[in-house]
Enzyme design. Structure first.
Site, PDB file in Angstrom:
ATOM      1  N   GLY A   1       0.945  -1.135  -0.420  1.00  0.00           N
ATOM      2  CA  GLY A   1       0.160   0.130  -0.035  1.00  0.00           C
ATOM      3  C   GLY A   1       0.878   1.342   0.021  1.00  0.00           C
ATOM      4  O   GLY A   1       1.728   1.649   1.113  1.00  0.00           O
TER       5      GLY A   1
ATOM      6  N   ASN B   1      -5.638   0.221   2.318  1.00  0.00           N
ATOM      7  CA  ASN B   1      -7.157   1.258   2.483  1.00  0.00           C
ATOM      8  C   ASN B   1      -7.916   0.222   3.085  1.00  0.00           C
ATOM      9  O   ASN B   1      -8.371  -1.373   3.040  1.00  0.00           O
ATOM     10  CB  ASN B   1      -7.759   1.711   1.001  1.00  0.00           C
ATOM     11  CG  ASN B   1      -8.019   1.057  -0.174  1.00  0.00           C
ATOM     12  OD1 ASN B   1      -6.862   0.502  -0.092  1.00  0.00           O
ATOM     13  ND2 ASN B   1      -8.692   1.854  -0.747  1.00  0.00           N
TER      14      ASN B   1
ATOM     15  N   LYS C   1      -5.708   3.353  18.983  1.00  0.00           N
ATOM     16  CA  LYS C   1      -5.217   4.569  17.490  1.00  0.00           C
ATOM     17  C   LYS C   1      -6.881   5.050  17.503  1.00  0.00           C
ATOM     18  O   LYS C   1      -7.256   6.929  16.950  1.00  0.00           O
ATOM     19  CB  LYS C   1      -5.409   3.677  15.724  1.00  0.00           C
ATOM     20  CG  LYS C   1      -5.055   4.243  15.081  1.00  0.00           C
ATOM     21  CD  LYS C   1      -4.393   5.107  14.789  1.00  0.00           C
ATOM     22  CE  LYS C   1      -4.714   6.214  13.487  1.00  0.00           C
ATOM     23  NZ  LYS C   1      -3.975   7.303  12.579  1.00  0.00           N
ATOM     24  N   LEU C   2      -7.767   4.306  17.547  1.00  0.00           N
ATOM     25  CA  LEU C   2      -9.145   4.514  17.733  1.00  0.00           C
ATOM     26  C   LEU C   2      -9.430   6.225  18.394  1.00  0.00           C
ATOM     27  O   LEU C   2     -10.085   6.659  18.272  1.00  0.00           O
ATOM     28  CB  LEU C   2     -10.349   3.836  17.435  1.00  0.00           C
ATOM     29  CG  LEU C   2     -10.525   2.563  16.284  1.00  0.00           C
ATOM     30  CD1 LEU C   2     -11.536   1.759  16.638  1.00  0.00           C
ATOM     31  CD2 LEU C   2     -10.608   3.034  15.135  1.00  0.00           C
TER      32      LEU C   2
ATOM     33  N   CYS D   1      -9.114   9.900   8.065  1.00  0.00           N
ATOM     34  CA  CYS D   1      -9.927   9.058   9.231  1.00  0.00           C
ATOM     35  C   CYS D   1     -10.928   9.405  10.462  1.00  0.00           C
ATOM     36  O   CYS D   1     -10.970   8.791  10.860  1.00  0.00           O
ATOM     37  CB  CYS D   1      -7.940   9.709  10.501  1.00  0.00           C
ATOM     38  SG  CYS D   1      -7.323   8.816   9.522  1.00  0.00           S
TER      39      CYS D   1
ATOM     40  N   ARG E   1     -12.393  29.463   8.580  1.00  0.00           N
ATOM     41  CA  ARG E   1     -11.565  29.006   9.503  1.00  0.00           C
ATOM     42  C   ARG E   1     -11.064  30.100   9.684  1.00  0.00           C
ATOM     43  O   ARG E   1      -9.729  30.191  10.533  1.00  0.00           O
ATOM     44  CB  ARG E   1      -9.915  28.696   8.479  1.00  0.00           C
ATOM     45  CG  ARG E   1     -10.572  27.456   7.608  1.00  0.00           C
ATOM     46  CD  ARG E   1     -10.332  26.412   7.885  1.00  0.00           C
ATOM     47  NE  ARG E   1     -10.965  24.976   7.589  1.00  0.00           N
ATOM     48  CZ  ARG E   1     -10.956  23.844   7.757  1.00  0.00           C
ATOM     49  NH1 ARG E   1      -9.669  23.276   9.062  1.00  0.00           N
ATOM     50  NH2 ARG E   1     -10.834  22.220   7.081  1.00  0.00           N
TER      51      ARG E   1
HETATM   52  C1  UDX Z   1      -5.186  12.917  11.917  1.00  0.00           C
HETATM   53  C2  UDX Z   1      -4.857  12.616  13.053  1.00  0.00           C
HETATM   54  O1  UDX Z   1      -4.233  14.314  13.832  1.00  0.00           O
HETATM   55  C3  UDX Z   1      -3.215  11.923  13.280  1.00  0.00           C
HETATM   56  O2  UDX Z   1      -2.965  11.833  14.211  1.00  0.00           O
HETATM   57  C4  UDX Z   1      -4.088  10.396  12.434  1.00  0.00           C
HETATM   58  O3  UDX Z   1      -2.786   9.808  12.071  1.00  0.00           O
HETATM   59  C5  UDX Z   1      -5.224  10.933  11.121  1.00  0.00           C
HETATM   60  O4  UDX Z   1      -6.288  11.545  11.571  1.00  0.00           O
HETATM   61  P1  UDX Z   1      -5.002  14.173   9.326  1.00  0.00           P
HETATM   62  O5  UDX Z   1      -6.263  13.680   9.583  1.00  0.00           O
HETATM   63  O6  UDX Z   1      -4.440  14.285   8.502  1.00  0.00           O
HETATM   64  O7  UDX Z   1      -4.856  13.712  10.752  1.00  0.00           O
HETATM   65  O8  UDX Z   1      -5.112  16.057  10.078  1.00  0.00           O
HETATM   66  P2  UDX Z   1      -4.973  16.442  11.290  1.00  0.00           P
HETATM   67  O9  UDX Z   1      -4.863  17.953  11.357  1.00  0.00           O
HETATM   68  O10 UDX Z   1      -5.753  15.863  12.516  1.00  0.00           O
HETATM   69  O11 UDX Z   1      -6.970  17.379  10.892  1.00  0.00           O
HETATM   70  C6  UDX Z   1      -7.883  17.001  10.572  1.00  0.00           C
HETATM   71  C7  UDX Z   1      -9.518  17.945  10.159  1.00  0.00           C
HETATM   72  O12 UDX Z   1      -9.664  18.527  11.305  1.00  0.00           O
HETATM   73  C8  UDX Z   1      -8.723  19.089   9.276  1.00  0.00           C
HETATM   74  O13 UDX Z   1     -10.026  18.793   8.936  1.00  0.00           O
HETATM   75  C9  UDX Z   1      -8.620  20.096  10.220  1.00  0.00           C
HETATM   76  O14 UDX Z   1      -9.419  21.120   9.468  1.00  0.00           O
HETATM   77  C10 UDX Z   1     -10.057  19.974  11.570  1.00  0.00           C
HETATM   78  N1  UDX Z   1      -9.036  20.996  12.333  1.00  0.00           N
HETATM   79  C11 UDX Z   1      -8.365  20.426  13.563  1.00  0.00           C
HETATM   80  C12 UDX Z   1     -10.135  21.498  13.123  1.00  0.00           C
HETATM   81  O15 UDX Z   1     -11.167  22.094  12.256  1.00  0.00           O
HETATM   82  N2  UDX Z   1      -9.837  22.404  14.304  1.00  0.00           N
HETATM   83  C13 UDX Z   1      -8.687  22.328  14.560  1.00  0.00           C
HETATM   84  O16 UDX Z   1      -8.443  22.824  15.740  1.00  0.00           O
HETATM   85  C14 UDX Z   1      -8.125  20.839  14.127  1.00  0.00           C
HETATM   86  P1  ADP Z   2      -3.768   5.607   2.903  1.00  0.00           P
HETATM   87  O1  ADP Z   2      -4.540   7.019   3.195  1.00  0.00           O
HETATM   88  O2  ADP Z   2      -4.382   5.427   4.813  1.00  0.00           O
HETATM   89  O3  ADP Z   2      -2.331   5.081   3.187  1.00  0.00           O
HETATM   90  P2  ADP Z   2      -4.682   5.406   0.018  1.00  0.00           P
HETATM   91  O4  ADP Z   2      -5.734   4.754  -0.424  1.00  0.00           O
HETATM   92  O5  ADP Z   2      -3.876   6.520   0.093  1.00  0.00           O
HETATM   93  O6  ADP Z   2      -4.689   5.028   2.483  1.00  0.00           O
HETATM   94  O7  ADP Z   2      -3.353   4.147   0.267  1.00  0.00           O
HETATM   95  C1  ADP Z   2      -3.995   2.906   0.428  1.00  0.00           C
HETATM   96  C2  ADP Z   2      -3.829   1.784  -0.602  1.00  0.00           C
HETATM   97  O8  ADP Z   2      -3.448   0.457  -0.591  1.00  0.00           O
HETATM   98  C3  ADP Z   2      -3.837   2.716  -2.330  1.00  0.00           C
HETATM   99  O9  ADP Z   2      -2.647   3.301  -3.229  1.00  0.00           O
HETATM  100  C4  ADP Z   2      -4.257   1.305  -2.895  1.00  0.00           C
HETATM  101  O10 ADP Z   2      -4.472   0.350  -4.255  1.00  0.00           O
HETATM  102  C5  ADP Z   2      -3.806  -0.184  -2.394  1.00  0.00           C
HETATM  103  N1  ADP Z   2      -3.909  -1.548  -2.771  1.00  0.00           N
HETATM  104  C6  ADP Z   2      -4.872  -1.663  -1.910  1.00  0.00           C
HETATM  105  N2  ADP Z   2      -5.016  -3.024  -1.611  1.00  0.00           N
HETATM  106  C7  ADP Z   2      -4.056  -3.977  -2.234  1.00  0.00           C
HETATM  107  C8  ADP Z   2      -3.106  -4.897  -1.697  1.00  0.00           C
HETATM  108  N3  ADP Z   2      -3.956  -5.816  -2.056  1.00  0.00           N
HETATM  109  N4  ADP Z   2      -1.848  -5.250  -2.856  1.00  0.00           N
HETATM  110  C9  ADP Z   2      -1.054  -3.942  -2.916  1.00  0.00           C
HETATM  111  N5  ADP Z   2      -1.604  -2.643  -2.592  1.00  0.00           N
HETATM  112  C10 ADP Z   2      -3.151  -2.632  -2.104  1.00  0.00           C
END
Ligand code: UDX
Ligand code: ADP
Length: 455
Positions: free
Chosen positions: A8, A87, A216-217, A272, A429
């Site tokens: 991936g 994914n 993580k969750l 996420c 924002r």
């Molecule tokens: C998040 C977690 O932070 C990270 O640890 C995890 O691995 C993946 O999910 P990400 O989604 O990349 O990361 O970005 P993040 O900076 O957390 O922002 C998430 C959303 O919340 C964005 O849309 C951001 O604009 C919003 N946000 C964040 C706010 O609206 N206000 C804030 O104060 C902080």
């Molecule tokens: P993340 O944001 O969590 O990194 P993405 O959706 O960007 O997730 O990336 C996941 C990647 O995994 C994609 O590029 C997809 O093509 C790849 N993928 C899904 N299934 C397989 C598989 N069986 N073998 C190899 N790659 C895979």
């Protein structure tokens, strides 16, 4: 030489493996993906994701001890440690649709590992997965007859997009979950050694598998909860004469609360937060913990409310009709410094504006390609314009949805002069200087603050 494989090559797998390769010159790291286009891009000067600082890290390690390939089988056969970073979207069908994680890609991957592997492997969950997925994976992996043994570890990634390289280089912690059996401990140690190349030991936390998966969750649920909490207060600020920025500052100085993640916004997006909370909700439901499920579901509901509230306010303030009015959206990415638009509030906002028959023009420095894909079904009704000045030409309103620093540096007088009057600016924002904009002549609406209006 230890061989690491990552299955991936996405937003998590690519940058994480690049950093591991950069820091462990004695380890060979290969990243595979079934998507040929993605792999070609990783092998080119035009990487498939926009992430500040990523180019340098990739350029340093690629071809030395970092490789990108579509040969999944060869990769599996040779590897000692396999990270699975495919994914795991929310299920769109059947049991748990709209809530549970769709594990089909993960399971396919596990079966492929089982089919190809002839030697012992450590398999590491990098994708965010529901709690106890590792158990299912272990059952699949250790059901083979070829004598290979598999140790499954959970090693969730906490990087945030836009700051991925800094987060990887200097993480708050590295979390590794594994069994406390002798083999489990050995596997955990092998992974600890990979990170210990640059992360101080005290930042490497080891737990049991389920704690790691659940952490993580929980981390994402807590972060999203903070954003929903401050966003809920922003609605109250708009109804009273409080200012959400002042409230956030005042509460954030309490060291028990802390100042981060208290920025009121048009809503949180990203791949996420929503997905992981819904995953948590599903998990709680499946254990009969309905009140707990409902508690966390509310964080997502509040976010949807915040997105809709933004459009409702635009409509109300623009004399209850935006039909035929040109509205320029500044920013489509879910946050600044990324081209990613997954779950971006801009998607719902665009669709709601189109429902009202507005003419929507979208500009963004990195995300226009993804925006076009997100809006493929309504593409004829939307204009995509890389130049913000052109986007604002003749517009009745500018709505800022992503906090790109470029948008702070624009000439707002020039924009104002090109807009239809009265000119409206909705800052989703709280990113711009509202007094200055008001001085130019805009009617300014922000999140959780009193409006500055001329009319
Ligand atoms: C998040 C977690 O932070 C990270 O640890 C995890 O691995 C993946 O999910 P990400 O989604 O990349 O990361 O970005 P993040 O900076 O957390 O922002 C998430 C959303 O919340 C964005 O849309 C951001 O604009 C919003 N946000 C964040 C706010 O609206 N206000 C804030 O104060 C902080
Ligand atoms: P993340 O944001 O969590 O990194 P993405 O959706 O960007 O997730 O990336 C996941 C990647 O995994 C994609 O590029 C997809 O093509 C790849 N993928 C899904 N299934 C397989 C598989 N069986 N073998 C190899 N790659 C895979």
């Amino acid at each position: 030489m230890t061989k690491i494989l990552c299955i991936g090559a996405g937003y998590v797998g690519g940058p994480t493996m690049a950093m591991i390769a950069k820091k462990n010159t004695n380890v060979q790291v290969t990243v595979v993906d079934i998507n040929q286009q993605r792999i070609d891009a990783w092998n080119s000067d035009n990487l498939p994701i926009y992430e500040p600082g990523l180019d340098e890290v990739v350029n340093e390690a690629r071809g030395r001890n970092l490789f990108f390939s579509t040969d999944v089988e060869k990769g599996i056969a040779e590897a000692d440690i396999i990270f699975v970073s495919v994914n795991t979207p929310t299920k769109t069908f059947g049991h748990g649709a709209g809530c549970a994680a769709d594990l089909q890609y993960w399971e396919k991957c596990a079966r492929q590992i089982l089919e190809v592997a002839t030697s012992d492997k450590i398999v590491v969950e990098k994708s965010t997965l529901p709690v106890r997925t590792a158990a299912a994976m272990e059952r699949i992996l250790n059901s083979g007859r070829n004598g290979a043994h598999f140790d499954v570890l959970s090693n969730p990634e906490f990087l945030a997009e836009g700051t991925a390289i800094a987060d990887l280089d200097n993480p708050d912690r590295i979390l590794i979950g594994g069994h406390s059996t002798p083999e489990g401990k050995k596997a955990v140690q092998a992974l600890v050694d990979v990170y210990a190349a640059w992360v101080p030991q005290e930042k490497i936390i080891t737990t049991n598998l389920w704690s790691s998966e659940l952490s993580k969750l929980t981390a994402n649920a807590f972060l999203a909860q903070r954003v929903s909490s401050i966003n809920s207060i922003s609605a109250l600020c708009e109804a009273t004469e409080a200012d959400v920025g002042e409230v956030a500052y005042a509460i954030g100085t309490d060291s028990r609360i802390g100042p981060k993640f208290l920025k009121a916004s048009v809503g949180f997006g990203g791949s996420c937060f929503k997905k992981d909370i819904l995953n948590l909700v599903y998990l709680c439901e499946s254990y009969g913990l309905h009140e707990v499920a409902e508690y966390w579901r509310q964080v997502v509901k509040m976010n949807e409310y915040q997105e809709r509230r933004f459009v409702d306010r635009m409509l109300k303030e623009m004399f209850n009709t935006i039909a035929g009015k040109r509205i320029a959206l500044f920013g489509f990415a879910f946050k600044a410094d990324t081209g990613d638009t997954r779950e971006s509030p801009a998607i719902l906002i665009t669709r709601e504006l189109l429902e009202e028959n507005a003419e929507v023009v979208i500009t963004d420095p990195q995300a226009l390609k993804h925006a076009e894909q997100d809006l493929a079904d309504v593409i004829d009704r939307v204009v995509f314009e890389p130049d913000p000045y052109k986007a604002a030409e003749g517009a009745h309103a500018v709505a800022l949805l992503t906090e790109w620093k470029e948008y702070k540096e624009l000439d707002y007088q020039k924009i104002f002069d090109r807009m239809a009057q009265p000119a409206f600016l909705f800052d989703g924002r709280n990113h711009l200087d509202h007094q200055e904009l008001f001085g130019i002549g805009y009617n300014v609406y922000s999140i959780g603050k009193a409006p500055l209006k001329h009319i």
